[in-house]
Design an enzyme around this catalytic site. Structure first.
Site, PDB file in Angstrom:
ATOM      1  N   PHE A 129       0.926  -0.966  -0.062  1.00 28.24           N
ATOM      2  CA  PHE A 129       0.388  -0.179   0.234  1.00 28.24           C
ATOM      3  C   PHE A 129       0.980   1.363   0.013  1.00 28.24           C
ATOM      4  CE2 PHE A 129      -2.569   3.056   1.742  1.00 28.24           C
ATOM      5  CZ  PHE A 129      -4.077   3.268   0.935  1.00 28.24           C
ATOM      6  N   ASP A 198       2.274  -5.125   8.211  1.00 30.29           N
ATOM      7  CA  ASP A 198       0.903  -4.595   8.571  1.00 30.29           C
ATOM      8  C   ASP A 198      -0.141  -5.334   8.401  1.00 30.29           C
ATOM      9  OD1 ASP A 198      -0.923  -3.186   7.830  1.00 30.29           O
ATOM     10  OD2 ASP A 198       0.147  -1.084   6.848  1.00 30.29           O
ATOM     11  N   TYR A 223     -10.469   0.960  11.129  1.00 33.52           N
ATOM     12  CA  TYR A 223     -11.411   1.636  10.774  1.00 33.52           C
ATOM     13  C   TYR A 223     -12.399   0.266   8.851  1.00 33.52           C
ATOM     14  CZ  TYR A 223      -7.837   3.940   6.997  1.00 33.52           C
ATOM     15  OH  TYR A 223      -6.693   4.257   6.980  1.00 33.52           O
ATOM     16  N   LYS A 224     -11.065  -0.668   8.893  1.00 30.65           N
ATOM     17  CA  LYS A 224     -11.027  -1.158   7.706  1.00 30.65           C
ATOM     18  C   LYS A 224     -12.152  -3.093   8.687  1.00 30.65           C
ATOM     19  CE  LYS A 224      -7.510  -0.111   5.182  1.00 30.65           C
ATOM     20  NZ  LYS A 224      -6.040   0.330   5.022  1.00 30.65           N
ATOM     21  N   ARG A 394     -12.107  -4.775  -7.154  1.00 31.23           N
ATOM     22  CA  ARG A 394     -12.419  -5.578  -5.684  1.00 31.23           C
ATOM     23  C   ARG A 394     -13.579  -5.703  -4.647  1.00 31.23           C
ATOM     24  NH1 ARG A 394      -7.864  -2.488  -0.894  1.00 31.23           N
ATOM     25  NH2 ARG A 394      -9.839  -1.733  -1.286  1.00 31.23           N
TER      26      ARG A 394
HETATM   27  C1  LIG Z   1      -6.108   0.701   4.810  1.00 27.59           C
HETATM   28  C2  LIG Z   1      -4.361   0.494   4.700  1.00 27.59           C
HETATM   29  C3  LIG Z   1      -3.433   2.297   5.369  1.00 27.59           C
HETATM   30  C4  LIG Z   1      -4.430   3.216   6.097  1.00 27.59           C
HETATM   31  O1  LIG Z   1      -3.156   3.943   6.426  1.00 27.59           O
HETATM   32  P1  LIG Z   1      -4.068   5.503   6.710  1.00 27.59           P
HETATM   33  O2  LIG Z   1      -3.361   5.834   7.860  1.00 27.59           O
HETATM   34  O3  LIG Z   1      -4.495   5.261   8.010  1.00 27.59           O
HETATM   35  O4  LIG Z   1      -4.359   6.295   5.760  1.00 27.59           O
HETATM   36  C5  LIG Z   1      -2.330   1.975   5.756  1.00 27.59           C
HETATM   37  N1  LIG Z   1      -0.855   0.450   4.837  1.00 27.59           N
HETATM   38  C6  LIG Z   1      -2.422  -0.350   4.912  1.00 27.59           C
HETATM   39  C7  LIG Z   1      -1.710  -1.864   4.429  1.00 27.59           C
HETATM   40  C8  LIG Z   1      -3.441   0.069   4.024  1.00 27.59           C
HETATM   41  O5  LIG Z   1      -3.778  -1.466   3.607  1.00 27.59           O
END
Ligand SMILES: *Cc1c(COP(=O)(O)O)cnc(C)c1O
Length: 435
Positions: A129, A198, A223-224, A394
């Site tokens: 990401f 992560d 939040y996911k 997705r």
């Molecule tokens: C959703 C996601 C993030 C989100 O990071 P924020 O700091 O909340 O914007 C980070 N890393 C991964 C791999 C994600 O899927």
């Protein structure tokens, strides 16, 4: 071939079906985007109202003590811990994933600098990401290190004596492919390399065993799949063997051993508390707690193992039905079929040149047409034919509230969008700011 009746029978037998009542799902929506923003738990609105009107409005500053606001990050961390294979007092819920990554990657690099100063590389995956890559890029720039990006099949070979940290996302956000955390951590450790994992697409979605894998550092998103609400606090875990070794760089007063002594010098709190920075967002943390409570409610119904079994059954069904019912439209599958390598989402691909008037892939427009029908998934852009990454449709499957009939209906909508060329309508081909 699975029929609609079969799907209804599967829902009737589903031991997790009662969990759906813990959420406020809008009528007419099949929500397949819980991997991006989880849905609203039924308890959240009242809980947040109570925090605002009573704890804040009436009790005011006393609530730091009387409502136990002060240790909320630690209490939520302990509530989350069993679902990610962490021990008690090893997790805090705080800040964003990006910020927590900055803290743990800095700590990992500090350890590496002390133990093996010659190691100048951070390895990650090219399709990680972007925020993870950007944070790592910034830190590497600041410290004169090199960020090396590799493809998944190149990871093991990249673990050389020049590498300080292997930083990976357990489940890939684009493809839903899942790494073998234990095997890669063992390979990294054998080469003297620390690991940062992560769990943004793993926590609450797939069983995770940080302790069992002997991971070093981990972060993840609230939040996911944890349904904590937009921008919910994220979490951070540090293996106890590392927790007391270094300050993290954002050494704010909430990570101090005695913040209310107001001393001029920083003295880090023992353990994971030092990974806090400043005053915590109590309203957001309270909303996150309602998301975590649903996982507690899932425990007597089989917990993560049952959630995983249902998630795999849902994603298997989706793959099977798309192949059987949506053929002839150039859809491919980016998500691994092998269960051990699959997260809780399914990603379909379309080749470049299949879009409206031969422009692009049409994947964006197909997703927009589905959203107009109440089937909410999302689109992730590929590299426009310049590299290996195709445009992606997705679909996240959250077993807490998605059923088998939902899967059937989602595929039926997809079939109609494709067979009727509905996606070709102009309104679905206008690109919005947030995709
Ligand atoms: C959703 C996601 C993030 C989100 O990071 P924020 O700091 O909340 O914007 C980070 N890393 C991964 C791999 C994600 O899927």
């Amino acid at each position: 071939m699975t029929t609609l009746q079969d799907c209804r029978a599967l829902d009737a037998q589903d031991p997790l079906a009662p969990l759906r009542a813990h959420f406020d799902l809008p009528p007419g929506v099949i929500y397949l985007d819980g991997n991006s923003l989880g849905v609203l738990p039924q308890a959240t609105a009242a809980r947040v109202a109570d925090v605002v009107t009573r704890e804040w409005g009436t009790d005011l500053i006393r609530s730091w003590n009387t409502a136990s606001w002060f240790d909320l990050p630690q209490r939520l961390g302990n509530q989350l811990a069993p679902f990610i294979g962490a021990g008690a007092d090893e997790v805090v819920c705080t800040d964003s994933t990006s910020i927590n990554l900055y803290k743990v990657l800095s700590a990992a690099l500090n350890i590496a600098r002390e133990e093996s100063p010659g190691r100048r590389r951070v390895v990650s995956e090219r399709s990680n990401f972007p925020t993870d890559l950007y944070i790592a890029e910034g830190l590497c720039k600041e410290r004169g290190l090199e960020l090396v990006l590799v493809e998944p099949e190149e990871i093991t070979a990249s673990l050389t004596g020049e590498v300080a940290v292997l930083m990976l996302t357990h489940v890939n956000y684009r493809t839903g492919a899942m790494h073998d955390m234990a095997a890669l951590t063992a390979a990294a450790h054998a080469a003297g390399i620390l690991t940062v994992w992560d769990l943004a697409h793993s926590a609450g979605a797939v069983p995770v065993d940080l302790q069992g894998a002997d991971a070093d550092f981990s972060i993840g998103c609230g939040y996911k799949y944890l349904n904590g609400g937009p921008g919910a606090p994220a979490f951070v875990w540090v293996h106890p063997r590392h927790a007391d070794r270094f300050w993290q760089p954002l050494s704010g007063w909430w990570g101090h051993a005695a913040p209310f002594q107001f001393t001029p010098g920083y003295q880090p709190a023992p353990g994971i508390t030092r990974y806090l920075c400043g005053t915590q967002p109590i309203i957001s943390l309270s909303a996150l707690q309602c998301g975590l409570d649903v996982f507690d409610a899932a425990q007597p119904l089989g917990g993560m193992a049952a959630l995983r079994a249902k998630s795999l059954a849902l994603t298997d069904l989706f793959i099977q039905l798309v192949q059987a019912r949506c053929g002839g439209h150039g859809l491919g599958l980016a998500t691994p079929r092998e269960h051990a390598r699959r997260g809780s989402q399914v990603c379909l691909t379309r080749d470049e040149g299949q879009g409206l008037h031969g422009q692009g892939s049409g994947a964006y427009a197909i997703v927009q047409a589905l959203i107009a029908r109440g089937v909410i998934g999302d689109f992730r852009k590929g590299d426009g034919g310049q590299g290996p990454h195709k445009d992606i449709l997705r679909f996240g499957f959250t077993p807490l509230y998605i059923g088998f009939e939902d899967v059937w209906n989602a595929v039926e909508h997809l079939r109609q969008v494709l067979d009727g060329a509905e996606w070709q309508r102009a309104e679905f081909n206008q690109i919005n700011a947030v995709t």
